[in-house]
Design an enzyme around this catalytic site. Structure first.
Site, short mmCIF file in Angstrom:
data_model
loop_
_atom_site.label_atom_id
_atom_site.label_comp_id
_atom_site.label_asym_id
_atom_site.label_seq_id
_atom_site.Cartn_x
_atom_site.Cartn_y
_atom_site.Cartn_z
CG ASP A 109 -22.98 -52.35 -46.50
OD1 ASP A 109 -22.23 -52.93 -46.28
OD2 ASP A 109 -24.18 -52.49 -46.18
CG HIS A 277 -18.71 -50.51 -43.05
ND1 HIS A 277 -18.39 -51.27 -44.18
CD2 HIS A 277 -19.91 -50.43 -43.01
CE1 HIS A 277 -19.63 -51.63 -44.88
NE2 HIS A 277 -20.66 -51.23 -44.31
#
Length: 300
Positions: A109, A277
């Site tokens: 991320d 994610h």
């Protein structure tokens, strides 16, 4: 908390600039491996994979500036103090301070965006690179559509001028962590309660909300300038790059990660993993199975 979730690790506050220190947890033996986390988390995201990584590598798990127990300097009008170039330079200084001129990187991320800039600015230092659940920042902003904007609403909320988003986050930082992380495909189920409490503790620290927002403001401004300059020069990442993303995530739905990374890197492989994610916490075994041989140089 690091001692609970990272048994055997030592911690260090490494000076990287006047008044700025980076918090690092260090453990294991072998070639150096830098781990970088994402939003709104800390180095604790790696706690499920750290034991296996430590069997092969000297692991250096850092909190980005503005996050965790690292320093949270104030922003500036150009957002340069939170540019990925500045944040990457932090990490290079950390690794050099530990005696590592070259190293591998595994990043998720926001940390993966720092890792991208680290590899672009210091290709001699980064030997192998694994990026988790991102496409290049320039591509993601340039190809934003309604589906992406709705799913990644925080990209557009956090870049609003200070102090509006900071004030709203600071009103209830624990709720921000729960709501942002819990709204993804897997909800809050993958997260160890101790890790979740650590994310909440750190976001409540003075300056944390501002650092988080400045990270995103930089990505929407100065970071794009740096990325465009790379493209104009024809600069490409030269080291082997492994890209992994969640099959149930937004990057899968809205982008073609391999195609986008092949625009900026020369040696790219990768695939979607059966998760959302937060790959290191949702699918640690799958991540290790794919990333370990690549990082060790046995595949790539």
């Amino acid at each position: 908390m690091t001692t609970q979730l990272f048994p055997g690790f030592r911690t260090s506050l490494v000076p990287v600039a006047p008044g700025v220190h980076i918090h690092a947890a260090i453990g294991g033996n072998g070639p150096p491996l830098l781990l970088l986390h994402g939003h709104p988390q800390t180095h604790v995201i790696w706690h499920k994979v750290a034991p296996a990584l430590c069997e092969r590598f000297t692991v250096v798990a850092c909190d980005l500036r503005g996050y965790g127990d690292s320093s949270k300097p104030g922003g500036d009008p150009a957002h340069a103090s939170y540019s990925k170039r500045t944040m990457a330079a932090d990490m290079l200084k950390v690794m050099r301070s530990l005696g590592f001129a070259q190293f591998r990187v595994l990043a998720h991320d926001r940390g993966a965006r720092v890792a991208h800039r680290l590899a672009a600015d210091h290709p001699h230092a980064v030997q192998r690179l694994v990026l988790l659940d991102i496409a290049p920042t320039l591509a993601m902003y340039g190809k934003t559509n309604e589906a992406f904007a709705r799913a990644y609403w925080h990209w557009f909320f956090l870049i609003q001028p200070a102090p509006l988003p900071e004030r709203l986050i600071e009103a209830d930082p624990a709720a921000y962590v729960r709501d942002v992380m819990g709204s993804r495909s897997a909800g809050l189920a993958p997260f160890d309660p101790r890790a979740l409490l650590e994310y909440q503790r750190c976001l409540a620290l003075p300056g944390a909300a501002h650092g988080l927002c400045e990270d995103y403001r930089a990505s929407a401004t100065i970071d794009l300038e740096h990325d465009r300059a790379d493209l104009e020069r024809g600069q490409r990442l030269p080291m082997p790059l492994l890209v992994l993303w969640g099959a149930q995530g937004v990057v899968q739905r809205c982008f073609d990660p391999l195609a986008e990374w092949r625009q900026v890197a020369s040696d790219v492989s990768g695939e979607a993993l059966p998760c959302g994610h937060y790959i290191p916490e949702e699918a640690p075994d799958r991540l290790l199975a794919r990333a370990l041989p690549f990082l060790a140089g046995d595949a790539g």
